[in-house]
Scaffold this motif. Structure first.
Motif, PDB file in Angstrom:
ATOM      1  N   UNK A  44       0.854  -1.177   0.000  1.00 48.62           N
ATOM      2  CA  UNK A  44       0.000   0.000   0.000  1.00 48.62           C
ATOM      3  C   UNK A  44       0.897   1.235   0.000  1.00 48.62           C
ATOM      4  N   UNK A  45       0.621   2.179  -0.901  1.00 50.19           N
ATOM      5  CA  UNK A  45       1.432   3.390  -1.024  1.00 50.19           C
ATOM      6  C   UNK A  45       0.590   4.595  -0.617  1.00 50.19           C
ATOM      7  N   UNK A  46       0.863   5.145   0.570  1.00 51.62           N
ATOM      8  CA  UNK A  46       0.173   6.317   1.102  1.00 51.62           C
ATOM      9  C   UNK A  46       1.098   7.509   0.949  1.00 51.62           C
ATOM     10  N   UNK A  47       0.598   8.605   0.385  1.00 51.93           N
ATOM     11  CA  UNK A  47       1.476   9.742   0.088  1.00 51.93           C
ATOM     12  C   UNK A  47       0.793  11.063   0.417  1.00 51.93           C
ATOM     13  N   UNK A  48       1.574  11.984   0.999  1.00 53.59           N
ATOM     14  CA  UNK A  48       1.128  13.351   1.282  1.00 53.59           C
ATOM     15  C   UNK A  48       1.988  14.303   0.471  1.00 53.59           C
ATOM     16  N   UNK A  49       1.371  15.083  -0.403  1.00 51.20           N
ATOM     17  CA  UNK A  49       2.096  16.076  -1.198  1.00 51.20           C
ATOM     18  C   UNK A  49       2.353  17.311  -0.347  1.00 51.20           C
ATOM     19  N   UNK A  50       3.594  17.789  -0.364  1.00 53.13           N
ATOM     20  CA  UNK A  50       3.957  18.960   0.420  1.00 53.13           C
ATOM     21  C   UNK A  50       3.858  20.244  -0.390  1.00 53.13           C
ATOM     22  N   UNK A  51       3.897  20.125  -1.716  1.00 55.75           N
ATOM     23  CA  UNK A  51       3.713  21.267  -2.593  1.00 55.75           C
ATOM     24  C   UNK A  51       2.326  21.172  -3.221  1.00 55.75           C
ATOM     25  N   UNK A  76      -3.516  14.147  -0.352  1.00 58.66           N
ATOM     26  CA  UNK A  76      -3.311  12.917   0.418  1.00 58.66           C
ATOM     27  C   UNK A  76      -4.042  11.784  -0.308  1.00 58.66           C
ATOM     28  N   UNK A  77      -3.287  10.759  -0.704  1.00 55.55           N
ATOM     29  CA  UNK A  77      -3.908   9.695  -1.486  1.00 55.55           C
ATOM     30  C   UNK A  77      -3.248   8.354  -1.187  1.00 55.55           C
ATOM     31  N   UNK A  78      -3.946   7.279  -1.578  1.00 56.85           N
ATOM     32  CA  UNK A  78      -3.455   5.914  -1.415  1.00 56.85           C
ATOM     33  C   UNK A  78      -3.548   5.195  -2.745  1.00 56.85           C
ATOM     34  N   UNK A  79      -2.456   4.542  -3.149  1.00 54.19           N
ATOM     35  CA  UNK A  79      -2.492   3.578  -4.233  1.00 54.19           C
ATOM     36  C   UNK A  79      -2.466   2.204  -3.588  1.00 54.19           C
ATOM     37  N   UNK A  80      -3.590   1.464  -3.629  1.00 55.07           N
ATOM     38  CA  UNK A  80      -3.644   0.164  -2.957  1.00 55.07           C
ATOM     39  C   UNK A  80      -2.674  -0.843  -3.580  1.00 55.07           C
ATOM     40  N   UNK A  81      -2.228  -1.781  -2.767  1.00 52.62           N
ATOM     41  CA  UNK A  81      -1.298  -2.808  -3.219  1.00 52.62           C
ATOM     42  C   UNK A  81      -1.911  -3.646  -4.342  1.00 52.62           C
ATOM     43  N   UNK A  82      -1.053  -4.001  -5.303  1.00 53.14           N
ATOM     44  CA  UNK A  82      -1.408  -4.912  -6.401  1.00 53.14           C
ATOM     45  C   UNK A  82      -2.493  -4.361  -7.320  1.00 53.14           C
ATOM     46  N   UNK A  83      -2.695  -3.045  -7.311  1.00 50.38           N
ATOM     47  CA  UNK A  83      -3.678  -2.429  -8.198  1.00 50.38           C
ATOM     48  C   UNK A  83      -2.954  -1.596  -9.253  1.00 50.38           C
ATOM     49  N   UNK A  84      -3.225  -1.856 -10.521  1.00 55.42           N
ATOM     50  CA  UNK A  84      -2.635  -1.060 -11.594  1.00 55.42           C
ATOM     51  C   UNK A  84      -3.243   0.337 -11.578  1.00 55.42           C
ATOM     52  N   UNK A 101       3.394   0.214   3.114  1.00 56.88           N
ATOM     53  CA  UNK A 101       3.296  -0.791   4.164  1.00 56.88           C
ATOM     54  C   UNK A 101       2.590  -2.044   3.672  1.00 56.88           C
ATOM     55  N   UNK A 102       2.870  -3.143   4.347  1.00 59.32           N
ATOM     56  CA  UNK A 102       2.401  -4.470   3.993  1.00 59.32           C
ATOM     57  C   UNK A 102       0.877  -4.548   4.094  1.00 59.32           C
ATOM     58  N   UNK A 103       0.188  -4.943   3.023  1.00 58.14           N
ATOM     59  CA  UNK A 103      -1.284  -5.031   3.090  1.00 58.14           C
ATOM     60  C   UNK A 103      -1.773  -6.050   4.107  1.00 58.14           C
ATOM     61  N   UNK A 104      -0.931  -7.021   4.458  1.00 54.30           N
ATOM     62  CA  UNK A 104      -1.356  -8.012   5.448  1.00 54.30           C
ATOM     63  C   UNK A 104      -1.558  -7.377   6.829  1.00 54.30           C
ATOM     64  N   UNK A 105      -0.914  -6.227   7.066  1.00 53.94           N
ATOM     65  CA  UNK A 105      -1.087  -5.558   8.359  1.00 53.94           C
ATOM     66  C   UNK A 105      -2.522  -5.085   8.536  1.00 53.94           C
ATOM     67  N   UNK A 106      -3.142  -4.671   7.443  1.00 50.76           N
ATOM     68  CA  UNK A 106      -4.531  -4.223   7.543  1.00 50.76           C
ATOM     69  C   UNK A 106      -5.420  -5.369   8.024  1.00 50.76           C
TER      70      UNK A 106
END
Length: 296
Positions: A44-51, A76-84, A101-106
């Protein structure tokens, strides 16, 4: 994220912290041409843009939506794991804080693997959560100026961010979007909000769409999963950010945004973004001018 195809970026990692649950990074990126990338990430890719993020930043989940449907990307956005994901933007520079972070943690923490439905995928591209945003921002601040036990502090905040994100996703209303606004009405509203700095009233938007205020408020919530008032406020604050970035003083920005007093503007800006207009200006200036510290 591993790229399948797309625009090449100049990528600088200013701080990186590998953890058992994943990885936190503070990065700077530059593009010589408009972004047109397709990517898949195992985490899972969670990102916060600063600009400030471009008004034209859009993303598509082709496997779910087909190749032509693109939705806006927020700061602020999330690209879920294994999703194109297919992302497009005219952005040229961006500084950001990311948490992979590892999707198994969810599944471990909330005892559930979320189904990536249409509404959840759409909501992932523009996460409206001050708690998650502030946690990532604090992680970035700790990375800039590491204090006592910085690694432990960042790991704890990252874990909290992952849990808050899990709650946020699972709480997204999964009722079918029956009775939502038609695409042309949504497009009219979007064009009005981006083309004019003066915020519209709900009555004005309803008249523009040729429907009642009651119908507009209900149908907009079905279509976008949020109140139209908060959506208008977000666009209003995005206009304010652009004015602040030009160097205009706060009082002039407040007047341009049609606030009766600077204090009212400051209060509204802080409620919407989690920081004051002055703090925002200082953060953007600092992000553009100063390289960040590494955590060892």
């Amino acid at each position: 994220m591993p790229m399948e195809r797309g625009s090449v970026a100049e990528f600088n990692v200013d701080a990186e912290l590998p953890m058992a649950m994943g990885r936190v990074r503070v990065v700077r990126q530059s593009w010589a041409a408009p972004i047109d990338n397709m990517a898949v990430t195992p985490l899972h890719h969670l990102e916060l843009s600063l600009l400030p993020r471009s008004d034209h930043a859009r993303a598509c989940f082709p496997a779910h939506w087909g190749p032509h449907r693109f939705e806006p990307i927020g700061e602020l956005f999330l690209f879920p794991a294994q999703q194109l994901v297919h992302a497009k933007s005219d952005c040229r520079h961006q500084n950001s804080i990311s948490f992979d972070f590892d999707p198994e943690l969810m599944a471990k923490w909330v005892d559930c693997n979320p189904e990536w439905t249409d509404k959840r995928l759409r909501a992932c591209l523009d996460i409206v959560s001050h708690d998650i945003r502030n946690l990532l921002f604090r992680i970035g601040e700790e990375a800039r100026a590491p204090g006592l036990a910085a690694r432990t502090m960042i790991e704890l905040m990252a874990m909290q961010a992952a849990i808050e994100l899990s709650r946020h996703i699972l709480n997204i209303d999964e009722e079918k979007a029956i009775g939502g606004l038609s695409p042309w009405r949504l497009r009219l509203i979007e064009e009005r909000l981006t083309s004019d700095i003066t915020p519209p009233t709900v009555t004005e938007l309803a008249a523009m769409c040729n429907i009642s205020v009651r119908h507009l408020t209900r149908a907009f919530r079905v279509s976008r999963g949020r109140a139209i008032g908060s959506y208008v406020l977000e666009h209003r604050m995005n206009h304010a950010k652009k004015l602040i970035e030009t160097g205009m003083n706060i009082k002039s920005v407040a007047q341009a945004m049609d606030f009766t007093a600077s204090s009212n503007f400051t209060a509204a800006f802080r409620r919407a973004t989690g920081e004051t207009p002055r703090d925002y200006r200082q953060r953007v200036s600092r992000s553009m001018a100063r390289p960040l510290a590494h955590i060892h």
